[in-house]
Design a protein around this motif. Structure first.
Motif, PDB file in Angstrom:
ATOM      1  N   GLU A 138       0.826  -1.219   0.000  1.00 60.44           N
ATOM      2  CA  GLU A 138       0.000   0.000   0.000  1.00 60.44           C
ATOM      3  C   GLU A 138       0.858   1.266   0.000  1.00 60.44           C
ATOM      4  O   GLU A 138       0.406   2.329  -0.451  1.00 60.44           O
ATOM      5  N   THR A 159       0.044   4.175  -2.737  1.00 60.10           N
ATOM      6  CA  THR A 159      -0.214   5.583  -2.389  1.00 60.10           C
ATOM      7  C   THR A 159       0.634   6.521  -3.240  1.00 60.10           C
ATOM      8  O   THR A 159       0.137   7.521  -3.778  1.00 60.10           O
ATOM      9  N   ARG A 176      -0.577   9.259  -6.324  1.00 61.92           N
ATOM     10  CA  ARG A 176      -0.310  10.701  -6.303  1.00 61.92           C
ATOM     11  C   ARG A 176       0.415  11.147  -7.572  1.00 61.92           C
ATOM     12  O   ARG A 176       0.174  12.248  -8.079  1.00 61.92           O
TER      13      ARG A 176
END
Length: 449
Positions: free
Chosen positions: A88, A92, A96
């Motif tokens: 994860e 993330t 972005r």
């Protein structure tokens, strides 16, 4: 409390991030960390920020650079896997990056800034996750959450004073706080970045805001040297510098700091220490408001090229009220910033960065100077360089200038300009760029050997 900033070389790989964590674990006063984007792992490597800019510009031109995109993702993936962090963490960071690309595709304002900021943001996400995996209380703190509010200005963002009150609240939080450098937000919520080297600016702002006892800036050298070590072999190390000396040296080409980076720390009188991530026990160089051993000596020599001189001559210029103001007004009207403006009785020179004056803009400026000021001569000289000798109270020491001019003579380099003005800290010399290295070596001889 110490605020610690780690530069790109310090966070370039998983092994470097382990070293960063060891440094944080060795001193519990190191409570707030500001990080750069991953830098080069070797001379032939690429910086993540450069790759992100490459991606952004390719998207603006209508076709995403998939090769650069994969390089960035693989770089983060390798670090995350080697640090044994959960999937994860990578997800993330990828989301972005993709959000930044989407902003550019939709032509949203500051989309490129949002994408560029993903380098620092990714490092901060990884380091906070790794600290947590080592059983530390650690938090990723987004710049907007921290209260880093900026004003969008040409050439780079400027911090708003109210940011410092928001940042002081970070003192109340537990554990190690990890903040990405390089970017902040306007009051309207728009992400904007500082100019390159902006993570140093973030570190300085945070140190000033939390009123740190010390701001440690970790890089890849044991200390600041008195001259560029690529020009002079084994130069003298500087153990102490004042803020003013460091600012002058940074402006004139020292690569340790962006020349505006220390201003927030300087205003709050926060001492700064330059240290080496790979040799953290070395004392480093302290940058302070005042130093007791100021005796007028030269402490450093800096040099930089990429300057242009606009030379203007007009008979009886000194009697013409407002001439200098009108000359500089033309530059202001055309959006051109200047660096220095030494003058004589009938002549005046304006020193600019080459990047400030395109060939098209040059033609417009010269025509306006000729037509509006009715000058006898106006010329542009390119390929100029500036060499600066720096030291507190230097102007009170007899013979400093004579040593410099003798050094230029020894180097067989012609002086185009000398500028000291009222400065007590520096003396600047303008020469043609091809003479930089010869001149710097001779200056080092007369002041340091």
């Amino acid at each position: 409390m110490k605020v610690v900033k780690f530069g790109g070389s310090s966070v370039a790989s998983a092994s470097q991030l382990k070293q960063v964590t060891d440094i944080l674990e060795s001193d519990t006063d190191r409570r707030i960390v500001v990080v750069s984007a991953p830098g080069k792992r070797s001379d032939d490597d690429e910086k993540v920020t450069d790759l992100l800019i490459q991606i952004g510009e390719s998207v603006e031109n209508g076709k995403k650079d998939e090769k650069a995109y994969e390089k960035v993702l693989n770089r983060f993936r390798e670090i995350i896997e080697e640090l044994a962090l959960p999937e994860e963490t990578f997800t993330t960071i990828k989301e972005r990056i993709d959000d930044g690309i989407t902003m550019i595709e939709h032509k949203e304002p500051n989309g490129l800034d949002a994408l560029k900021a993903c380098g620092e943001d990714g490092t901060a996400i990884i380091l906070s996750a790794f600290l947590t995996s080592r059983q530390h209380t650690a938090s990723y703190v987004h710049p907007q959450e921290a209260g880093i509010f900026l004003k969008d200005e040409p050439g780079g963002a400027l911090v708003l004073d109210e940011s410092f009150d928001h940042l002081y609240e970070l003192r109340k939080r537990d554990g190690v706080l990890v903040i990405p450098g390089f970017f902040g937000y306007t009051k309207e919520g728009k992400l904007i970045t500082f100019s390159r080297g902006g993570s140093d600016i973030t570190g300085s702002i945070v140190a000033a805001g939390v009123k740190a006892d010390l701001y440690e800036n970790f890089t890849d050298v044991d200390s600041v040297y008195c001259v560029n070590p690529s020009i002079v072999e084994n130069p003298k190390e500087m153990k102490y510098l004042t803020y003013r000396e460091m600012r002058e040296l940074s402006y004139a080409g020292f690569s340790v700091f962006h020349d505006e980076a220390l201003i927030p720390a300087f205003k709050k009188r926060i001492p700064v220490c330059i240290k080496n991530t790979n040799n953290p026990e070395a004392p480093g160089t302290m940058i302070v408001a005042d130093r007791k051993d100021t005796d007028g000596d030269v402490v450093g020599i800096a040099s930089d090229d990429g300057f242009i001189t606009i030379y203007v001559s007009k008979y009886l210029m000194n009697r013409e009220i407002g001439f200098g103001r009108r000359l500089l007004q033309i530059l202001e009207d055309e959006g051109v910033s200047f660096e220095h403006a030494p003058s004589g009785i009938d002549d005046m020179s304006v020193i600019l960065r080459e990047t400030a004056l395109s060939k098209e803009k040059e033609d417009i400026v010269l025509k306006r100077i000729k037509d509006e000021l009715e000058v006898d001569t106006v010329e542009v000289e390119r390929d100029m360089a500036m060499i600066m000798i720096v030291g507190e109270g230097m102007n009170q020491r007899v013979g400093v200038a004579s040593k410099a001019t003798q050094a230029f003579k020894n180097a067989n380099v012609n002086l185009e300009m000398i500028n000291q003005g009222s400065s007590e800290v520096s003396m600047m010399f303008g020469i043609h760029a091809d003479g930089i290295e010869k001149a710097v070596r001779e200056l080092y001889k007369v002041y340091f050997t």
